[in-house]
Design an enzyme around this catalytic site. Structure first.
Site, PDB file in Angstrom:
ATOM      1  N   CYS A   1       5.733   0.707   2.436  1.00 15.03           N
ATOM      2  CA  CYS A   1       4.963  -0.386   1.671  1.00 15.03           C
ATOM      3  C   CYS A   1       5.830  -1.418   1.255  1.00 15.03           C
ATOM      4  O   CYS A   1       5.426  -2.585   0.601  1.00 15.03           O
ATOM      5  CB  CYS A   1       4.033   0.132   0.641  1.00 15.03           C
ATOM      6  SG  CYS A   1       3.065   1.554   1.099  1.00 15.03           S
TER       7      CYS A   1
ATOM      8  N   HIS B   1       2.995  -4.287  -7.822  1.00 14.46           N
ATOM      9  CA  HIS B   1       2.914  -3.591  -6.719  1.00 14.46           C
ATOM     10  C   HIS B   1       1.455  -2.637  -6.847  1.00 14.46           C
ATOM     11  O   HIS B   1       0.834  -2.330  -5.919  1.00 14.46           O
ATOM     12  CB  HIS B   1       3.876  -2.848  -6.213  1.00 14.46           C
ATOM     13  CG  HIS B   1       3.630  -1.988  -5.146  1.00 14.46           C
ATOM     14  ND1 HIS B   1       3.621  -2.541  -3.779  1.00 14.46           N
ATOM     15  CD2 HIS B   1       3.738  -0.403  -4.730  1.00 14.46           C
ATOM     16  CE1 HIS B   1       3.328  -1.249  -2.949  1.00 14.46           C
ATOM     17  NE2 HIS B   1       3.413  -0.095  -3.598  1.00 14.46           N
TER      18      HIS B   1
ATOM     19  N   GLU C   1       5.542   2.015 -12.531  1.00 15.29           N
ATOM     20  CA  GLU C   1       5.813   0.399 -12.551  1.00 15.29           C
ATOM     21  C   GLU C   1       5.725  -0.308 -13.821  1.00 15.29           C
ATOM     22  O   GLU C   1       6.349  -1.157 -14.243  1.00 15.29           O
ATOM     23  CB  GLU C   1       5.049  -0.384 -11.455  1.00 15.29           C
ATOM     24  CG  GLU C   1       5.091  -1.888 -11.410  1.00 15.29           C
ATOM     25  CD  GLU C   1       4.320  -2.609 -10.290  1.00 15.29           C
ATOM     26  OE1 GLU C   1       4.889  -3.634  -9.841  1.00 15.29           O
ATOM     27  OE2 GLU C   1       3.667  -1.823  -9.781  1.00 15.29           O
TER      28      GLU C   1
ATOM     29  N   LYS D   1      -4.532  -5.795  -5.721  1.00 14.20           N
ATOM     30  CA  LYS D   1      -4.930  -4.694  -4.664  1.00 14.20           C
ATOM     31  C   LYS D   1      -6.401  -4.066  -5.244  1.00 14.20           C
ATOM     32  O   LYS D   1      -6.992  -3.252  -4.439  1.00 14.20           O
ATOM     33  CB  LYS D   1      -4.021  -3.341  -4.667  1.00 14.20           C
ATOM     34  CG  LYS D   1      -2.590  -3.838  -4.154  1.00 14.20           C
ATOM     35  CD  LYS D   1      -1.778  -2.649  -3.707  1.00 14.20           C
ATOM     36  CE  LYS D   1      -0.395  -2.943  -2.935  1.00 14.20           C
ATOM     37  NZ  LYS D   1       0.600  -3.797  -3.866  1.00 14.20           N
TER      38      LYS D   1
ATOM     39  N   HIS E   1      -5.117  -1.624  -0.477  1.00 14.06           N
ATOM     40  CA  HIS E   1      -3.597  -1.419  -0.283  1.00 14.06           C
ATOM     41  C   HIS E   1      -3.545  -1.560   1.243  1.00 14.06           C
ATOM     42  O   HIS E   1      -3.676  -0.585   1.847  1.00 14.06           O
ATOM     43  CB  HIS E   1      -3.025  -0.191  -0.873  1.00 14.06           C
ATOM     44  CG  HIS E   1      -1.721  -0.192  -0.702  1.00 14.06           C
ATOM     45  ND1 HIS E   1      -0.809  -1.021  -0.474  1.00 14.06           N
ATOM     46  CD2 HIS E   1      -0.689   1.061  -0.735  1.00 14.06           C
ATOM     47  CE1 HIS E   1       0.683  -0.798  -0.146  1.00 14.06           C
ATOM     48  NE2 HIS E   1       0.620   0.676  -0.548  1.00 14.06           N
TER      49      HIS E   1
ATOM     50  N   PHE F   1       7.861   4.101   0.312  1.00 12.78           N
ATOM     51  CA  PHE F   1       8.145   5.804   0.569  1.00 12.78           C
ATOM     52  C   PHE F   1       9.841   5.942   0.445  1.00 12.78           C
ATOM     53  O   PHE F   1      10.414   4.934   0.766  1.00 12.78           O
ATOM     54  CB  PHE F   1       7.823   6.284   1.716  1.00 12.78           C
ATOM     55  CG  PHE F   1       6.518   6.992   1.707  1.00 12.78           C
ATOM     56  CD1 PHE F   1       5.546   7.114   0.414  1.00 12.78           C
ATOM     57  CD2 PHE F   1       5.680   7.065   2.775  1.00 12.78           C
ATOM     58  CE1 PHE F   1       4.429   7.559   0.549  1.00 12.78           C
ATOM     59  CE2 PHE F   1       4.417   7.167   2.912  1.00 12.78           C
ATOM     60  CZ  PHE F   1       3.600   7.755   1.716  1.00 12.78           C
TER      61      PHE F   1
END
Length: 429
Positions: free
Chosen positions: A182, A320, A331, A352, A357, A416
């Site tokens: 991502c 994010h 975050e 998002k 996403h 990831f």
């Protein structure tokens, strides 16, 4: 044409944007959805199976690319995709082709201007097409290895965008792809900016894209990463205490970045400047963020340092935050560590909630949203946020969009393996 090592520290500006997203396939509609807090999530049942615990997704309207056969695909009539190019594309390659075409037109660049130009590069991000790979391998196995799709490799593996787009647009300066989950398209944008600042290129096309189909999204359900909610407002709600997973999405976004000198030489209007970027890793888990967001915090600090911007100068953080319990909390803690409890903290929002996403597309898509906010004078809100997670205490999380022009924006991405990227964007003036 600039040569490697000829100059350094050149300013990088954005001159064109192309949108094929769940909230619109042109700038005007995307901007309206962001301002008004209107999502683009719809009910979905992959393979017609309503028992799969995925009820909504960020769909791309006006495109039909569900079939494995390119002859069945349809897209809006304003885009022309030659047959010889179409044959090598994946479904998300169709999105990407249209997004790049739109971005070039927005930047005032013709295909003839970039074809064969050694000063123009291409930086792509996608995970490839699991659907195309599965079908091509199934065909090969059915024939016991004696028959296969001659374009099966270039239409399915992770480099499919750079293979096809570089060939079609005759890119000569550079062509490469990025695969950091991502964070992929944020990496693509960062390294494109580096190439411009170092004098290796004068402009670059940056594009991220993802399929939207069962092969792409259902495996995330096995990881328990997806929300099972049928109500879009409950399914995608970043930073909310009751969030329970992300909502998948597809599409493509393209961005034209140029040196300020190159843009000025052809009379192009800069929409925003990319002032710096930073990356860092968590070194913690293969799939989840560090619980305190240490890698993301370091990426943000590095981005601010490169841009020579103090934290107190930041007006908006485009987070994010995907609506997962672990990721959003990490975050939030990273943001609190960076910005502290001072008054005048930046606004924080995650778009998002509206788009879902889109995996490796997320970074460049949200960077383009940042450009819209800077250029048009608004900050998107958090429309599905009801009760913020306690970890968000002290963060400024507006529910609705705010009609204020952010001058300095941070755009965050995480993937990831603990891969974290942050870009600093600011008004071009």
């Amino acid at each position: 044409m600039s040569f490697p090592g000829a100059t350094s520290g050149r300013r990088v500006v954005v001159t064109g944007l192309g949108f094929i997203t769940p909230i619109g396939t042109d700038r005007a509609s995307v901007s309206a959805h962001l301002r008004e807090g209107r999502h683009g999530l719809e009910p979905i049942a992959f393979w017609g199976n309503h028992e799969i615990p995925i009820k909504v997704a960020g769909t791309v309207k006006g495109f039909t690319v569900d079939s494995i056969h390119w002859r069945d695909w349809q897209w809006p009539s304003q885009f022309e995709i030659p047959r010889e190019t179409l044959r090598g594309l994946a479904p998300h390659g169709v999105y990407a082709f249209c997004a790049v075409s739109q971005a070039l037109a927005h930047a005032g660049l013709s295909t003839d201007q970039i074809a064969g130009d050694a000063g123009t590069g291409l930086y792509c991000a996608s995970a490839g097409s699991a659907m195309m790979l599965h079908q091509n391998l199934a065909l090969m196995h059915a024939a016991n290895g004696l028959r296969g799709n001659p374009l099966g490799v270039v239409s399915s593996i992770a480099g499919t965008l750079n293979f096809n787009l570089a060939a079609h647009f005759r890119i000569r300066g550079a062509a490469c792809g990025f695969a950091s989950a991502c964070a992929s398209s944020s990496h693509a944008l960062g390294y494109a900016c580096d190439a411009l600042r170092l004098g290796r290129l004068d402009r670059a096309i940056v594009v991220g894209a993802e399929d939207l189909n069962g092969e792409t999204l259902v495996p995330f359900s096995a990881m328990r990463a997806l929300s099972p909610q049928a109500d879009p407002r409950a399914a995608s709600r970043p930073f909310d205490a009751a969030r329970d997973g992300f909502v998948g999405a597809g599409g493509a976004v393209a961005m034209i970045v140029e040196t300020a000198e190159a843009a000025d030489a052809r009379g192009a209007r800069p929409l925003a400047e990319i002032a710096g970027w930073g990356e860092a890793a968590d070194g913690y888990s293969v799939a989840t963020s560090h619980p305190e967001g240490v890698g993301l915090q370091l990426a943000m600090r590095r981005a601010l340092a490169e841009a020579d911007v103090a934290p107190e100068a930041v007006d908006w953080v485009c987070a994010h935050a995907t609506s997962t319990p672990v990721g959003d909390k990490a975050e939030a803690l990273a943001l609190r560590a960076l910005f502290g409890t001072r008054s005048g903290r930046p606004l924080v929002s995650s778009t998002k909630a509206l788009t879902g996403h889109p995996l490796s597309l997320a970074g460049v898509m949200e960077a383009a949203f940042c450009v819209l906010g800077i250029d048009e004078g608004f900050v998107p809100g958090n429309p599905h946020l009801v009760v913020p997670d306690i970890a968000c205490e002290g963060l400024e999380l507006p529910r609705a969009s705010v009609a204020t022009a952010p001058r300095v924006v941070l755009n965050n991405s995480s993937g990831f393996g603990g891969s974290n990227v942050c870009h600093v964007l600011r008004a071009a003036g």
